[in-house]
Design a protein around this motif. Structure first.
Motif, PDB file in Angstrom:
ATOM      1  N   PHE A  34       0.832  -1.204   0.000  1.00  0.00           N
ATOM      2  CA  PHE A  34       0.000   0.000   0.000  1.00  0.00           C
ATOM      3  C   PHE A  34       0.867   1.254   0.000  1.00  0.00           C
ATOM      4  N   GLY A  35       0.282   2.330  -0.454  1.00  0.00           N
ATOM      5  CA  GLY A  35       0.966   3.622  -0.437  1.00  0.00           C
ATOM      6  C   GLY A  35       1.996   3.771  -1.539  1.00  0.00           C
ATOM      7  N   GLY A  36       1.872   2.979  -2.588  1.00  0.00           N
ATOM      8  CA  GLY A  36       2.809   3.088  -3.701  1.00  0.00           C
ATOM      9  C   GLY A  36       4.144   2.424  -3.453  1.00  0.00           C
ATOM     10  N   LYS A  37       4.232   1.643  -2.385  1.00  0.00           N
ATOM     11  CA  LYS A  37       5.499   0.974  -2.082  1.00  0.00           C
ATOM     12  C   LYS A  37       5.834  -0.028  -3.181  1.00  0.00           C
ATOM     13  N   ILE A  38       7.110  -0.092  -3.481  1.00  0.00           N
ATOM     14  CA  ILE A  38       7.625  -1.077  -4.431  1.00  0.00           C
ATOM     15  C   ILE A  38       8.547  -1.989  -3.635  1.00  0.00           C
ATOM     16  N   GLN A  39       8.293  -3.284  -3.725  1.00  0.00           N
ATOM     17  CA  GLN A  39       9.084  -4.245  -2.954  1.00  0.00           C
ATOM     18  C   GLN A  39       9.666  -5.293  -3.894  1.00  0.00           C
ATOM     19  N   ARG A  40      10.873  -5.676  -3.600  1.00  0.00           N
ATOM     20  CA  ARG A  40      11.469  -6.805  -4.307  1.00  0.00           C
ATOM     21  C   ARG A  40      11.021  -8.084  -3.613  1.00  0.00           C
ATOM     22  N   TYR A  41      11.140  -9.178  -4.325  1.00  0.00           N
ATOM     23  CA  TYR A  41      10.725 -10.485  -3.798  1.00  0.00           C
ATOM     24  C   TYR A  41      11.413 -10.756  -2.457  1.00  0.00           C
ATOM     25  N   SER A  42      12.711 -10.541  -2.396  1.00  0.00           N
ATOM     26  CA  SER A  42      13.467 -10.828  -1.161  1.00  0.00           C
ATOM     27  C   SER A  42      13.019  -9.935  -0.004  1.00  0.00           C
ATOM     28  N   GLU A  43      12.612  -8.691  -0.311  1.00  0.00           N
ATOM     29  CA  GLU A  43      12.115  -7.803   0.743  1.00  0.00           C
ATOM     30  C   GLU A  43      10.794  -8.316   1.298  1.00  0.00           C
ATOM     31  N   LEU A  44       9.924  -8.792   0.409  1.00  0.00           N
ATOM     32  CA  LEU A  44       8.646  -9.355   0.863  1.00  0.00           C
ATOM     33  C   LEU A  44       8.883 -10.601   1.715  1.00  0.00           C
ATOM     34  N   GLU A  45       9.833 -11.423   1.313  1.00  0.00           N
ATOM     35  CA  GLU A  45      10.181 -12.614   2.120  1.00  0.00           C
ATOM     36  C   GLU A  45      10.594 -12.207   3.526  1.00  0.00           C
ATOM     37  N   ARG A  46      11.408 -11.158   3.618  1.00  0.00           N
ATOM     38  CA  ARG A  46      11.889 -10.682   4.915  1.00  0.00           C
ATOM     39  C   ARG A  46      10.762 -10.050   5.729  1.00  0.00           C
ATOM     40  N   LEU A  47       9.863  -9.327   5.063  1.00  0.00           N
ATOM     41  CA  LEU A  47       8.773  -8.635   5.757  1.00  0.00           C
ATOM     42  C   LEU A  47       7.677  -9.578   6.256  1.00  0.00           C
TER      43      LEU A  47
END
Length: 114
Positions: A34-47
């Motif tokens: 949300f909020g226009g965030k751009i995430q890489r696959y590895s960042e989503l894994e960490r989050l």
């Protein structure tokens, strides 16, 4: 022009809509974008602790197929892939906020307003 609903068609369309968000991880992924965030696959894994790589990939593919998430692949080595919400996916934010506000109004057990 807005579609006219009967109780039956409204229930059916809401059910179809909720199926887009079905699954243990989809809403969590959406909230992280949300909020226009751009995430890489590895960042989503960490989050998202506890999600397996296979499940994350599957949920992202389903969200992309349903038009909520946009996947951008950059042609480089190693490959760089980013995920963000589409405009339609971002438009889900007010609906989820309204759902949270509705949930906060839930009476406690034994409350006379039940």
């Amino acid at each position: 022009m807005r579609k006219a609903y009967t109780p039956e068609t409204a229930a059916a369309d809401v059910e179809k809509t909720l199926q887009v968000l079905e699954g243990r991880w989809k809403l969590l992924i959406v909230f992280h974008l949300f909020g226009g965030k751009i995430q890489r696959y590895s960042e989503l894994e960490r989050l998202i602790p506890g999600i397996s790589p296979k499940m994350l990939a599957q949920q992202l593919r389903q969200l992309e197929a349903d038009g909520l998430v946009l996947r951008t692949l950059y042609p480089q080595v190693p490959p760089k892939v980013e995920y963000r919400l589409t405009d339609w996916g971002q438009a889900l934010c007010p609906a989820l906020d309204a759902l949270l506000q509705w949930a906060e109004k839930r009476p406690e057990a034994g409350d006379p307003r039940e």
